[in-house]
Design an enzyme around this catalytic site. Structure first.
Site, PDB file in Angstrom:
ATOM      1  N   ASP A   3       0.831  -1.207   0.000  1.00 49.40           N
ATOM      2  CA  ASP A   3       0.000   0.000   0.000  1.00 49.40           C
ATOM      3  C   ASP A   3       0.873   1.268   0.000  1.00 49.40           C
ATOM      4  O   ASP A   3       1.996   1.253   0.502  1.00 49.40           O
ATOM      5  CB  ASP A   3      -0.895  -0.031   1.249  1.00 49.40           C
ATOM      6  CG  ASP A   3      -2.050   0.949   1.131  1.00 49.40           C
ATOM      7  OD1 ASP A   3      -2.322   1.447   0.019  1.00 49.40           O
ATOM      8  OD2 ASP A   3      -2.678   1.237   2.164  1.00 49.40           O
TER       9      ASP A   3
ATOM     10  N   GLY B  92       0.190   5.439  -4.375  1.00 52.32           N
ATOM     11  CA  GLY B  92      -0.468   6.667  -4.822  1.00 52.32           C
ATOM     12  C   GLY B  92      -0.079   7.848  -3.945  1.00 52.32           C
ATOM     13  O   GLY B  92       0.302   8.920  -4.439  1.00 52.32           O
ATOM     14  N   ARG B  93      -0.147   7.648  -2.617  1.00 51.20           N
ATOM     15  CA  ARG B  93       0.181   8.750  -1.701  1.00 51.20           C
ATOM     16  C   ARG B  93       1.648   9.162  -1.833  1.00 51.20           C
ATOM     17  O   ARG B  93       1.987  10.342  -1.776  1.00 51.20           O
ATOM     18  CB  ARG B  93      -0.130   8.335  -0.249  1.00 51.20           C
ATOM     19  CG  ARG B  93      -1.591   8.519   0.119  1.00 51.20           C
ATOM     20  CD  ARG B  93      -1.923   7.832   1.406  1.00 51.20           C
ATOM     21  NE  ARG B  93      -1.935   6.383   1.238  1.00 51.20           N
ATOM     22  CZ  ARG B  93      -1.893   5.519   2.241  1.00 51.20           C
ATOM     23  NH1 ARG B  93      -1.795   5.950   3.476  1.00 51.20           N
ATOM     24  NH2 ARG B  93      -1.935   4.228   2.002  1.00 51.20           N
ATOM     25  N   TRP B  94       2.515   8.177  -2.019  1.00 50.59           N
ATOM     26  CA  TRP B  94       3.946   8.460  -2.181  1.00 50.59           C
ATOM     27  C   TRP B  94       4.153   9.397  -3.381  1.00 50.59           C
ATOM     28  O   TRP B  94       4.889  10.373  -3.305  1.00 50.59           O
ATOM     29  CB  TRP B  94       4.703   7.146  -2.384  1.00 50.59           C
ATOM     30  CG  TRP B  94       6.184   7.297  -2.564  1.00 50.59           C
ATOM     31  CD1 TRP B  94       7.127   7.346  -1.575  1.00 50.59           C
ATOM     32  CD2 TRP B  94       6.883   7.439  -3.813  1.00 50.59           C
ATOM     33  NE1 TRP B  94       8.378   7.505  -2.129  1.00 50.59           N
ATOM     34  CE2 TRP B  94       8.259   7.571  -3.502  1.00 50.59           C
ATOM     35  CE3 TRP B  94       6.487   7.474  -5.148  1.00 50.59           C
ATOM     36  CZ2 TRP B  94       9.229   7.727  -4.471  1.00 50.59           C
ATOM     37  CZ3 TRP B  94       7.458   7.635  -6.128  1.00 50.59           C
ATOM     38  CH2 TRP B  94       8.823   7.759  -5.790  1.00 50.59           C
TER      39      TRP B  94
ATOM     40  N   HIS C 146       3.301   3.623  -8.563  1.00 49.31           N
ATOM     41  CA  HIS C 146       3.205   2.190  -8.870  1.00 49.31           C
ATOM     42  C   HIS C 146       4.499   1.702  -9.542  1.00 49.31           C
ATOM     43  O   HIS C 146       4.980   0.612  -9.276  1.00 49.31           O
ATOM     44  CB  HIS C 146       2.006   1.919  -9.785  1.00 49.31           C
ATOM     45  CG  HIS C 146       0.672   2.241  -9.150  1.00 49.31           C
ATOM     46  ND1 HIS C 146       0.332   1.808  -7.892  1.00 49.31           N
ATOM     47  CD2 HIS C 146      -0.405   2.943  -9.600  1.00 49.31           C
ATOM     48  CE1 HIS C 146      -0.894   2.232  -7.593  1.00 49.31           C
ATOM     49  NE2 HIS C 146      -1.356   2.929  -8.608  1.00 49.31           N
TER      50      HIS C 146
ATOM     51  N   SER D 205      -6.475  -5.751  -6.601  1.00 47.39           N
ATOM     52  CA  SER D 205      -7.619  -6.377  -5.933  1.00 47.39           C
ATOM     53  C   SER D 205      -8.836  -6.369  -6.848  1.00 47.39           C
ATOM     54  O   SER D 205      -8.887  -5.617  -7.836  1.00 47.39           O
ATOM     55  CB  SER D 205      -7.948  -5.629  -4.638  1.00 47.39           C
ATOM     56  OG  SER D 205      -8.614  -4.417  -4.940  1.00 47.39           O
TER      57      SER D 205
ATOM     58  N   ASN E  46     -10.022  -2.972  -7.176  1.00 47.90           N
ATOM     59  CA  ASN E  46      -9.203  -1.997  -7.920  1.00 47.90           C
ATOM     60  C   ASN E  46      -9.716  -1.743  -9.343  1.00 47.90           C
ATOM     61  O   ASN E  46      -9.364  -0.730  -9.961  1.00 47.90           O
ATOM     62  CB  ASN E  46      -7.728  -2.443  -8.002  1.00 47.90           C
ATOM     63  CG  ASN E  46      -6.969  -2.300  -6.696  1.00 47.90           C
ATOM     64  OD1 ASN E  46      -5.985  -2.996  -6.460  1.00 47.90           O
ATOM     65  ND2 ASN E  46      -7.406  -1.389  -5.820  1.00 47.90           N
ATOM     66  N   TRP E  47     -10.570  -2.635  -9.866  1.00 47.78           N
ATOM     67  CA  TRP E  47     -11.152  -2.397 -11.201  1.00 47.78           C
ATOM     68  C   TRP E  47     -11.958  -1.102 -11.232  1.00 47.78           C
ATOM     69  O   TRP E  47     -12.186  -0.522 -12.285  1.00 47.78           O
ATOM     70  CB  TRP E  47     -12.071  -3.554 -11.615  1.00 47.78           C
ATOM     71  CG  TRP E  47     -11.359  -4.836 -11.916  1.00 47.78           C
ATOM     72  CD1 TRP E  47     -11.455  -6.000 -11.211  1.00 47.78           C
ATOM     73  CD2 TRP E  47     -10.459  -5.113 -13.006  1.00 47.78           C
ATOM     74  NE1 TRP E  47     -10.669  -6.983 -11.783  1.00 47.78           N
ATOM     75  CE2 TRP E  47     -10.050  -6.453 -12.888  1.00 47.78           C
ATOM     76  CE3 TRP E  47      -9.954  -4.347 -14.068  1.00 47.78           C
ATOM     77  CZ2 TRP E  47      -9.169  -7.060 -13.777  1.00 47.78           C
ATOM     78  CZ3 TRP E  47      -9.067  -4.952 -14.961  1.00 47.78           C
ATOM     79  CH2 TRP E  47      -8.683  -6.288 -14.812  1.00 47.78           C
TER      80      TRP E  47
HETATM   81  C1  FPP Z   1      -1.796   0.152  -3.475  1.00 47.74           C
HETATM   82  O1  FPP Z   1      -1.347   1.473  -3.451  1.00 47.74           O
HETATM   83  C2  FPP Z   1      -1.148  -0.554  -4.562  1.00 47.74           C
HETATM   84  C3  FPP Z   1      -1.783  -1.051  -5.650  1.00 47.74           C
HETATM   85  C4  FPP Z   1      -3.239  -0.928  -5.843  1.00 47.74           C
HETATM   86  C5  FPP Z   1      -1.060  -1.704  -6.748  1.00 47.74           C
HETATM   87  C6  FPP Z   1       0.209  -2.412  -6.386  1.00 47.74           C
HETATM   88  C7  FPP Z   1       1.034  -2.489  -7.592  1.00 47.74           C
HETATM   89  C8  FPP Z   1       2.379  -2.420  -7.652  1.00 47.74           C
HETATM   90  C9  FPP Z   1       3.243  -2.387  -6.478  1.00 47.74           C
HETATM   91  C10 FPP Z   1       3.106  -2.349  -8.950  1.00 47.74           C
HETATM   92  C11 FPP Z   1       2.854  -3.419  -9.892  1.00 47.74           C
HETATM   93  C12 FPP Z   1       2.936  -4.772  -9.326  1.00 47.74           C
HETATM   94  C13 FPP Z   1       3.835  -5.698  -9.663  1.00 47.74           C
HETATM   95  C14 FPP Z   1       3.731  -7.072  -9.135  1.00 47.74           C
HETATM   96  C15 FPP Z   1       4.940  -5.382 -10.565  1.00 47.74           C
HETATM   97  P1  FPP Z   1      -2.416   2.644  -3.577  1.00 47.74           P
HETATM   98  O2  FPP Z   1      -2.436   3.099  -4.987  1.00 47.74           O
HETATM   99  O3  FPP Z   1      -3.730   2.179  -3.040  1.00 47.74           O
HETATM  100  O4  FPP Z   1      -1.795   3.714  -2.662  1.00 47.74           O
HETATM  101  P2  FPP Z   1      -2.550   4.852  -1.862  1.00 47.74           P
HETATM  102  O5  FPP Z   1      -3.315   4.175  -0.751  1.00 47.74           O
HETATM  103  O6  FPP Z   1      -1.426   5.676  -1.374  1.00 47.74           O
HETATM  104  O7  FPP Z   1      -3.430   5.568  -2.846  1.00 47.74           O
END
Ligand code: FPP
Length: 251
Positions: free
Chosen positions: A27, A30-32, A44, A72, A75-76
């Site tokens: 997780d 996005g925030r990063w 990502h 997930s 996430n769609w």
């Molecule tokens: C959650 O962060 C992360 C995801 C929904 C996607 C995870 C994907 C990757 C790490 C990259 C691709 C994967 C592989 C296996 C190469 P968020 O976007 O929900 O973060 P936030 O809570 O800060 O918005």
């Protein structure tokens, strides 16, 4: 920590119990990115570099199974450009990491509603799953279009089909054999990055006796040292599986 100290830290940890199966909720991408004025996809992308580093480290210290929550079933519903960008990143990852996965004896596995994935991901995914099927050093499972409740529903439906006449009295192991994780060891440790204390529909059945570790570090910054620190925390815990400490000492 200097590289040399990190080497020593890792060697010391290898003397202790290493979790056989680790699941990670990656997780905070996005925030990063947003905190740096960058598009969410840049987070990502940086996160996929953490995937590489954590996979390498896990393999080296003897973890048998690593399961990453990459996308997930919920996430769609993200904005279409983020979904498309994530799919493209997955394709890129599968192509870029192919040699590393094969050269290191890693079996690539995937769980989730894989039929929903676009062909641009599904094709390289299936190809690498087949090419790595005989590998035994570690199994790397990508949870894609994955939901724990969906997995349980799928298993329950399969069980219902098997026991139409009501004669079958399922055991826990019968049920586990119907889960998408049926060929993986029990989950010992779940790590979630970026400060949220939730499970978010990840491996709901499998976490029954897992240790849970929540860290503040966002996934794009979660690299070898952060991962090793989680292993150290795991090693400091006493896993009792419903027994008492005294019983465990006698065992
Ligand atoms: C959650 O962060 C992360 C995801 C929904 C996607 C995870 C994907 C990757 C790490 C990259 C691709 C994967 C592989 C296996 C190469 P968020 O976007 O929900 O973060 P936030 O809570 O800060 O918005």
């Amino acid at each position: 920590m200097e590289t040399e100290d990190l080497e020593r830290f890792e060697l010391n940890l290898r003397e202790g119990p290493i979790p056989r199966h680790i699941g990670i909720i990656m997780d905070g991408n996005g925030r990063w990115a947003e905190a740096r004025g960058l598009p969410r996809l840049a987070g990502h992308r940086e996160g996929s570099n953490s995937v590489r580093e954590v996979t390498r480290t896990a393999r080296r210290i003897g973890v048998r199974a690593l399961t990453l929550y990459a996308f997930s079933s919920q996430n769609w519903f993200r904005p279409p450009n983020e979904v498309a960008g994530l799919m493209d990143l997955l394709r890129e990852y599968l192509e870029r990491e192919r040699a590393e996965i094969l050269d290191n004896g890693i079996r690539l596995n995937a769980i989730g509603g894989l039929n929903r994935l676009p062909a641009l991901v599904r094709r390289p995914l299936d190809e690498l799953r087949a090419a790595s099927a005989g590998n035994r050093e570690m199994v790397l499972t990508l949870a894609l279009s994955y939901g724990g409740r969906e997995e349980l529903l799928h298993a329950a439906a399969a069980l219902a089909r098997q026991s139409k006449d009501g004669a079958v009295k399922p055991s826990l192991s019968d049920f586990e054999a119907l889960l998408w994780t049926h060929d993986l060891p029990a989950v010992d440790l779940i790590i979630r990055t970026s400060g949220e204390h939730r499970i978010s529909n990840f491996l709901l059945w499998q976490i029954a006796y897992a240790e849970l570790i929540f860290v503040e570090t966002p996934w794009p910054e979660f690299r070898r040292r952060s991962f090793l620190e989680c292993i150290r925390s795991y090693q400091q815990r006493e896993r009792r599986f419903g027994l008492t400490s005294a019983q465990l000492r006698q065992a």
